[in-house]
Design an enzyme around this catalytic site. Sequence first.
Site, PDB file in Angstrom:
ATOM      1  N   SER A 169      45.376  42.823  40.386  1.00 46.77           N
ATOM      2  CA  SER A 169      44.338  43.088  39.268  1.00 46.77           C
ATOM      3  C   SER A 169      43.728  44.347  38.882  1.00 46.77           C
ATOM      4  O   SER A 169      42.912  44.848  38.235  1.00 46.77           O
ATOM      5  CB  SER A 169      43.147  42.105  39.818  1.00 46.77           C
ATOM      6  N   LYS A 181      37.230  45.252  42.790  1.00 46.35           N
ATOM      7  CA  LYS A 181      36.934  45.561  41.442  1.00 46.35           C
ATOM      8  C   LYS A 181      36.280  46.906  41.241  1.00 46.35           C
ATOM      9  O   LYS A 181      35.680  47.615  42.001  1.00 46.35           O
ATOM     10  CB  LYS A 181      36.254  44.310  40.810  1.00 46.35           C
TER      11      LYS A 181
END
Length: 257
Positions: free
Chosen positions: A65, A138
Site C-alpha cells: 500500500s 500510511k
Amino acid sequence: MTTEKSAPAEPAPVPGQGAQATTQPRRRGWIVFLRDVIVIILIAVLVSFLVKTFLVRSFYIPSGSMEETLHVDDRILVDEITPRFGAYERGDIVVFQDPGGWLPPSTEAARPPVVEAVEWVLSLVGLAAPDSDDHLVKRIIGMPGDHVVCCNAIGQITVNGVPIDESAYIQVPSGESAASRDPFDVVVPEESLWVLGDNRYSSKDSRYNTDQPGKGFVPMENVVGRAFLVTWPLDRFGLLDFHHDVFSGVPQEETAP
C-alpha cells in the site's frame, strides 16, 4: 658433647593435592567469566528493551500500500519520541494501531509455543516484529482541523483550499492522473489524522474506512511513531523522504476563497 637439633620434617605431599589446587582456581576463573558474560548479556537485553520501548521500534511492511516508497517485507525503524515530545507534520509516514475495522480478522494458524517464545524474546530487543500485521503504515495528508478534499479539476487533493502536487511520491495506474479514484471532502477532528497510502489506487486507508466507527480518521493515541529509516534489504537502506515541501504552501486553516 653437644647434640644438633633436627629441623622439623615437612609433611609429605598428599597425592593429587597439587592438581586439585590448580584445578580450583581454573574452575573459579571459568565461573567468573561466565558470570560476566551473563551480566553483559542481561545489560544488553535491558538496554535494547528500553530503546525499543521508548526510542525506536522495528516493523516490517506486510503489504504494497505504500509502494514505491516502501516495498513488501521492507524492515523499517520507527521513531517513538515524536508522539511523546514532538509534533507530526503533513507528509510524515506513521505507523499506527488499527483504529478498528481497518484490518481483516487474523486467520494465521497457531504456532508452537517454542516458536512464540523465541519470537517474543527477539521482539524484546527489536530483532523481531511479531505485531507488524496488527499495525498499518500510511502518510499523513490532513492534520487536526484541516479541510481535505479530492479532487480539483486536474486531479489534485486540496488541503485548506491549497492544491498539493504529490507526483513525487504517489503511484497511480497507467492512464490515471487523479490522486484518488474516490472523491472525499472531510474536516479532520481534533487529536486525529487523515492518512493515505502512496500506492494510491491500492491502499485501504482513510478513504475506505469512513463507514467504520472512527469515520476513517486515525486517533493520535493510536500512532506508534514516525517511520524514518529502511534497514532491510541492504540495497534499500536509507532515510525516508517525508516530502514536507509538498505541503509548504498549506495554511494552518482554510482561507476563504
